[in-house]
Design a protein around this motif. Structure first.
Motif, PDB file in Angstrom:
ATOM      1  N   ASN A 139      -4.961   5.531   2.861  1.00 34.85           N
ATOM      2  CA  ASN A 139      -4.301   4.405   2.196  1.00 34.85           C
ATOM      3  C   ASN A 139      -4.852   4.194   0.792  1.00 34.85           C
ATOM      4  O   ASN A 139      -6.047   4.359   0.548  1.00 34.85           O
TER       5      ASN A 139
ATOM      6  N   PHE B 158       0.832  -1.203   0.000  1.00 33.41           N
ATOM      7  CA  PHE B 158       0.000   0.000   0.000  1.00 33.41           C
ATOM      8  C   PHE B 158       0.872   1.261   0.000  1.00 33.41           C
ATOM      9  O   PHE B 158       2.027   1.243   0.429  1.00 33.41           O
TER      10      PHE B 158
ATOM     11  N   ALA C  37       0.536   5.442   1.307  1.00 35.46           N
ATOM     12  CA  ALA C  37      -0.261   6.143   2.309  1.00 35.46           C
ATOM     13  C   ALA C  37       0.184   7.594   2.432  1.00 35.46           C
ATOM     14  O   ALA C  37       1.289   7.962   2.010  1.00 35.46           O
TER      15      ALA C  37
ATOM     16  N   ARG D 218      -4.558   8.372   8.588  1.00 38.59           N
ATOM     17  CA  ARG D 218      -3.746   7.696   7.569  1.00 38.59           C
ATOM     18  C   ARG D 218      -4.635   7.337   6.394  1.00 38.59           C
ATOM     19  O   ARG D 218      -5.582   6.553   6.512  1.00 38.59           O
TER      20      ARG D 218
END
Length: 344
Positions: free
Chosen positions: A186, A106, A108, A184
């Motif tokens: 993502n 991922f 972020a 956060r």
């Protein structure tokens, strides 16, 4: 038994509901936190326009070329800015060695509570670092609008928690006056050819969340998995309009694991050999850096000893973030690491 994430309506705490309605919500929350550790909340009051604005802002950032996004990267000890693919390994926050370190694919972008938000407190760096804002039209306004709504929801949840645990109203307030809150954002969709779709690919490794409570907005796309009491991984997807909530390690410590900080992970959302886009935004309500977390006496049975020693929020977060962002294995998380190893 079929695994399911309970749905809890928190509207009585958002709209000044009756004593009876609040008691019902608190009881449902207690049951969910004891048995699953993940909850779907409705009645949260976050307008669709706010979440739509967040999603648009995220798209505006993540669609930029990697070299542009990488201008907003920060050192591992600064939990802000951009994290490119394969720059983190969440499993190391539990002390679990991944097959390949820094294998989480991922990307972020993090923003959080900054020292300038609390004038006069002289809060330390880098824990309360100032934010790095990308040059994306409307990004800062849209992200902050959602950040403040998620913060409201998180604090509402702590009011529910206090009632659910039979604690005085406002019990958690003294631990969250200058809470280290982080949002956060993502993204799990990467350009063709940038990754290799092999068996070792990890969207986001097995981990527990670190703080008090997490409020998660996510696309209704497969990928998120939760470890159930049967030690099997179960797919989880939010109902339309619902936010996912899960407890963090500090709440498990407070309650002597009466309530669960549940292991979860994200597997690649692969469709016909390609990764389907999946976006999520996790708001972490982690508490004050200097707050001391120790077992709540009413969560101990007669003669029962605390499972965890007292620890400050800052000490706990430092060990966890050193694992996920800096690749330093967290040797103090053996209980969680054992659960990962036992999972089927």
């Amino acid at each position: 038994m079929t695994f399911a994430v309970p749905v809890v309506d928190i509207a009585p705490y958002v709209t000044d509901g009756t004593t009876e309605a609040r008691a019902r919500t608190a009881a449902e929350m207690d049951a969910a936190c004891r048995t699953v550790g993940f909850v779907q909340i409705v009645g949260h009051g976050v307008a669709a326009g706010i979440t739509d604005g967040l999603a648009t802002a995220m798209d505006g950032l993540f669609e930029r070329p990697l070299d542009v996004k990488s201008r907003y990267r920060t050192p591992p000890e600064v939990n802000r800015g951009y994290s490119p693919p394969k720059s983190e390994s969440l499993s190391l926050s539990l002390g679990v060695e991944s097959a390949t370190r820094m294998n989480d694919f991922f990307e972020a972008f993090n923003v959080g509570a900054a020292a300038s938000w609390f004038p006069g407190l002289d809060l330390p760096q880098p824990d309360y670092a100032e934010n790095t804002w990308p040059d994306v039209p409307g990004f800062q306004d849209a992200v902050l609008a959602y950040f403040h709504e998620a913060a409201r929801v998180a604090r509402t949840l702590t009011a529910v928690f206090a009632d659910a645990l039979g604690l005085p109203a406002g019990f958690f307030d003294r631990f969250t006056g200058h809470s280290i809150d982080v949002l956060r954002m993502n993204n799990y969709a990467l350009p063709p050819g940038q990754i290799d779709l092999d068996g070792d690919l990890t969207g986001m490794g097995e981990h527990t969340d670190y703080g008090i409570v997490t409020v998660l907005w996510a696309d209704r796309v497969a990928g998120l998995q939760v470890l159930g009491g049967d030690l099997a991984w179960h797919d989880v997807m939010p109902d339309p309009g619902a936010l996912l909530v899960n407890l963090g390690d500090l709440t498990a410590r407070w309650t002597n694991e009466r309530w669960l900080s549940t292991l979860h992970r994200v597997k690649p959302p692969v469709v016909d050999g390609r990764i389907e886009r999946r976006r999520s935004a996790a708001f972490f309500h982690d508490g004050d850096l200097d707050a001391l977390i120790e077992t709540i006496p009413t969560c101990l049975a007669p003669g029962e000893a605390p499972t965890y020693p007292p620890i400050t929020v800052g000490e706990h977060l430092t060990a966890k973030l050193a694992g996920s962002r800096a690749g330093v294995r967290n040797v103090s998380a053996e209980r969680d690491a054992a659960r990962v190893r036992a999972a089927t």
